[in-house]
Design a protein around this motif. Structure first.
Motif, mmCIF file in Angstrom:
data_model
loop_
_atom_site.group_PDB
_atom_site.id
_atom_site.type_symbol
_atom_site.label_atom_id
_atom_site.label_comp_id
_atom_site.label_asym_id
_atom_site.label_seq_id
_atom_site.Cartn_x
_atom_site.Cartn_y
_atom_site.Cartn_z
ATOM 1 N N SER A 114 0.833 -1.210 0.000
ATOM 2 C CA SER A 114 0.000 0.000 0.000
ATOM 3 C C SER A 114 0.865 1.256 0.000
ATOM 4 C CB SER A 114 -0.916 0.012 1.230
ATOM 5 O OG SER A 114 -0.140 0.202 2.392
ATOM 6 N N PRO A 115 0.343 2.351 -0.549
ATOM 7 C CA PRO A 115 1.074 3.624 -0.496
ATOM 8 C C PRO A 115 1.390 4.018 0.949
ATOM 9 C CG PRO A 115 -0.794 3.780 -2.002
ATOM 10 C CD PRO A 115 -0.911 2.451 -1.339
ATOM 11 N N GLU A 116 0.507 3.666 1.883
ATOM 12 C CA GLU A 116 0.734 4.007 3.298
ATOM 13 C C GLU A 116 1.946 3.257 3.839
ATOM 14 O OE1 GLU A 116 -2.333 2.940 2.086
ATOM 15 O OE2 GLU A 116 -2.962 5.036 1.842
ATOM 16 N N GLU A 117 2.081 1.984 3.443
ATOM 17 C CA GLU A 117 3.226 1.205 3.922
ATOM 18 C C GLU A 117 4.532 1.794 3.373
ATOM 19 O OE1 GLU A 117 2.738 -0.891 6.229
ATOM 20 O OE2 GLU A 117 4.765 -1.687 6.441
ATOM 21 N N ILE A 118 4.467 2.247 2.128
ATOM 22 C CA ILE A 118 5.627 2.918 1.514
ATOM 23 C C ILE A 118 6.009 4.150 2.341
ATOM 24 C CG2 ILE A 118 6.397 4.253 -0.517
ATOM 25 C CD1 ILE A 118 6.137 1.369 -1.299
ATOM 26 N N ALA A 119 5.015 4.939 2.703
ATOM 27 C CA ALA A 119 5.279 6.176 3.456
ATOM 28 C C ALA A 119 5.853 5.839 4.837
ATOM 29 C CB ALA A 119 3.998 6.990 3.583
ATOM 30 N N ARG A 120 5.306 4.810 5.484
ATOM 31 C CA ARG A 120 5.834 4.415 6.801
ATOM 32 C C ARG A 120 7.286 3.935 6.676
ATOM 33 N NH1 ARG A 120 0.498 2.644 7.915
ATOM 34 N NH2 ARG A 120 0.835 0.681 6.805
ATOM 35 N N ALA A 121 7.553 3.152 5.650
ATOM 36 C CA ALA A 121 8.912 2.627 5.454
ATOM 37 C C ALA A 121 9.885 3.780 5.215
ATOM 38 C CB ALA A 121 8.936 1.656 4.280
ATOM 39 N N TYR A 163 0.931 0.763 -9.404
ATOM 40 C CA TYR A 163 1.018 2.190 -9.728
ATOM 41 C C TYR A 163 0.799 3.083 -8.495
ATOM 42 C CZ TYR A 163 1.165 1.528 -14.852
ATOM 43 O OH TYR A 163 1.529 1.208 -16.135
ATOM 44 N N GLY A 164 -0.093 2.678 -7.604
ATOM 45 C CA GLY A 164 -0.348 3.471 -6.398
ATOM 46 C C GLY A 164 0.906 3.573 -5.539
ATOM 47 N N ALA A 165 1.569 2.436 -5.345
ATOM 48 C CA ALA A 165 2.800 2.411 -4.551
ATOM 49 C C ALA A 165 3.885 3.243 -5.245
ATOM 50 C CB ALA A 165 3.269 0.966 -4.356
ATOM 51 N N LEU A 166 3.983 3.099 -6.556
ATOM 52 C CA LEU A 166 5.025 3.836 -7.299
ATOM 53 C C LEU A 166 4.771 5.346 -7.242
ATOM 54 C CD1 LEU A 166 5.566 1.599 -10.476
ATOM 55 C CD2 LEU A 166 6.786 1.554 -8.294
ATOM 56 N N ALA A 167 3.522 5.739 -7.295
ATOM 57 C CA ALA A 167 3.205 7.175 -7.224
ATOM 58 C C ALA A 167 3.673 7.737 -5.883
ATOM 59 C CB ALA A 167 1.710 7.384 -7.411
ATOM 60 N N ARG A 168 3.440 6.983 -4.816
ATOM 61 C CA ARG A 168 3.882 7.465 -3.505
ATOM 62 C C ARG A 168 5.415 7.499 -3.419
ATOM 63 N NH1 ARG A 168 1.275 8.073 1.406
ATOM 64 N NH2 ARG A 168 -0.482 8.456 0.037
ATOM 65 N N MET A 169 6.061 6.513 -3.999
ATOM 66 C CA MET A 169 7.530 6.504 -4.001
ATOM 67 C C MET A 169 8.075 7.705 -4.757
ATOM 68 S SD MET A 169 8.146 2.468 -4.553
ATOM 69 C CE MET A 169 9.852 2.692 -4.957
ATOM 70 N N GLN A 170 7.446 7.990 -5.892
ATOM 71 C CA GLN A 170 7.863 9.148 -6.685
ATOM 72 C C GLN A 170 7.762 10.429 -5.861
ATOM 73 O OE1 GLN A 170 7.229 10.242 -11.113
ATOM 74 N NE2 GLN A 170 5.270 10.677 -10.149
ATOM 75 N N GLU A 171 6.640 10.552 -5.160
ATOM 76 C CA GLU A 171 6.395 11.736 -4.313
ATOM 77 C C GLU A 171 7.466 11.876 -3.228
ATOM 78 O OE1 GLU A 171 1.983 11.557 -3.711
ATOM 79 O OE2 GLU A 171 2.679 11.945 -1.649
ATOM 80 N N LEU A 172 7.855 10.722 -2.654
ATOM 81 C CA LEU A 172 8.773 10.741 -1.512
ATOM 82 C C LEU A 172 10.247 10.722 -1.932
ATOM 83 C CD1 LEU A 172 6.878 8.076 0.635
ATOM 84 C CD2 LEU A 172 7.060 10.528 1.153
ATOM 85 N N GLY A 173 10.499 10.448 -3.196
ATOM 86 C CA GLY A 173 11.886 10.322 -3.653
ATOM 87 C C GLY A 173 12.503 8.993 -3.246
#
Ligand code: NCD
Ligand code: ZN
Length: 348
Positions: free
Chosen positions: A82-89, A120-130
């Protein structure tokens, strides 16, 4: 005697395994490198922050006293990340990338991605976070020739992906072809690649010298000589898009010497020494430090190391095997000469 002192290098792609196997190999990496990007393809895979945290603790526990080694953790991307898990990581400060394994591409990749649109959802969050996406770049479908799988992936997945996510930071892992070198050179900013020692030192003939050689089988598979020359050119070019990633991937001897042997070469016992050999073959030892110690740290936005290692030109013979859990591990070039030797911070 020739000697070479480098700012301490980092390994931007390594498989440390787990349990007794982890203890058997981690100190080879830790005695050479200050940090390493640790691949998450365990069974079960490291698919979330809690698993990455626990794995990191196990790695730190397995270190010999005095090893100031920092494991840089990664998450294994699945359709359920999930995008949230990406952000937490990302916020944890110890997860530095997310690994994309096309489902079925390699060891423990069954939980990987079979439909890129699902992440794509996870990748979008990764893109946002660098947050960098680390890619095993091979098409898996059985109708594509194994020697063409990297090229096919570049055209069918990578090109469209970096257009759809125009600022996503991406490491094309363990590149093996002239095509991949050209792709990375021409790609926009934020696209980089790691290169292994075996792909700098061997072409695919190594798999079949006098018979079939399972210890030279890794994925992506060794390629043609002109590909090796392109990789040597890229690694020694001084272009910061290319940096060190050993892909050291230990497997128990019986799993390699098998009717259906596993992919992966263990090079951690001599990793930086092998890169020195490859760079020396190009008369470009002066460019080893950038490739091994600067460009990866810069890409991951981490500080460069403050300590050094020293290599000397003095040949030694690699052991023919190491203990590995219940069994043994056959290291790359076991029983053969390695021309460079690690001096400072004792090698195991
Ligand atoms: C790796 C492994 O064994 O985990 N094997 C390999 O041949 N490189 C997986 C991988 O990086 O593809
Ligand atoms: Zn790998």
């Amino acid at each position: 005697m020739t000697s070479l002192t480098l700012q301490r290098p980092d390994d931007w792609h390594v498989h440390l395994r787990d349990g007794a196997n982890l203890s058997a190999v981690v100190n080879f990496t830790a005695s050479r490198f200050g940090r390493a990007i640790v691949m998450p393809n365990l069974n079960p895979a490291i698919v979330n922050l809690a698993l990455a945290r626990a794995y990191r603790e196990r790695i730190l526990k397995a270190l010999a006293p005095g090893m100031g080694f920092e494991p840089l953790m990664t998450l294994y991307l699945t359709h359920n990340t999930s995008p949230e898990e990406i952000a937490r990581a990302h916020a944890s400060g110890f997860v530095h990338g997310v690994k994309l394994y096309p489902a079925g591409a390699t060891t423990h990749s069954d939980a990987g991605v079979s439909d890129i649109t699902k992440v794509y959802g996870a990748l979008a969050r990764m893109q946002e976070l660098g947050m960098p996406l680390l890619v095993h770049g091979e098409t898996t479908s059985g109708d594509i020739d194994i020697f063409d799988r990297e090229s096919h992936f570049i055209e069918s997945v990578l090109h469209p992906l970096i257009e759809r996510f125009p600022t996503l930071r991406l490491v094309f892992e363990h590149i093996t072809t002239a095509h991949a070198v050209t792709f990375v050179c021409e790609a926009r900013e934020g696209i980089a690649a790691t290169i292994t020692p075996q792909h700098l030192l061997h072409n695919r003939n190594a798999l079949f010298t006098g018979g079939i050689r399972p210890h030279y089988y890794c994925l992506p598979i060794l390629k043609r000589e002109h590909d090796r020359q392109a990789l040597l050119g890229a690694a020694t070019s001084g272009n910061p898009k290319f940096f060190l990633g050993t892909d050291s991937a230990p497997h128990e001897r019986k799993a390699k010497e098998n009717a259906c042997g596993c992919a992966g070469m263990f090079t951690a016992h001599a990793a930086i020494e092998l890169y020195a050999e490859a760079f020396e073959s190009m008369n470009r030892l002066d460019r080893l430090e950038g490739f091994a110690s600067h460009f990866g740290a810069d890409f991951y936005k981490l500080p460069r190391a403050r300590d050094t290692i020293t290599l000397i030109k003095e040949s030694w013979v690699a052991p023919i095997s190491y203990n590995f859990g219940e069994g043994t591990l056959i290291p790359y070039r076991g029983g053969e000469n390695i021309p460079w030797r690690l001096l400072a911070k004792e090698a195991l």
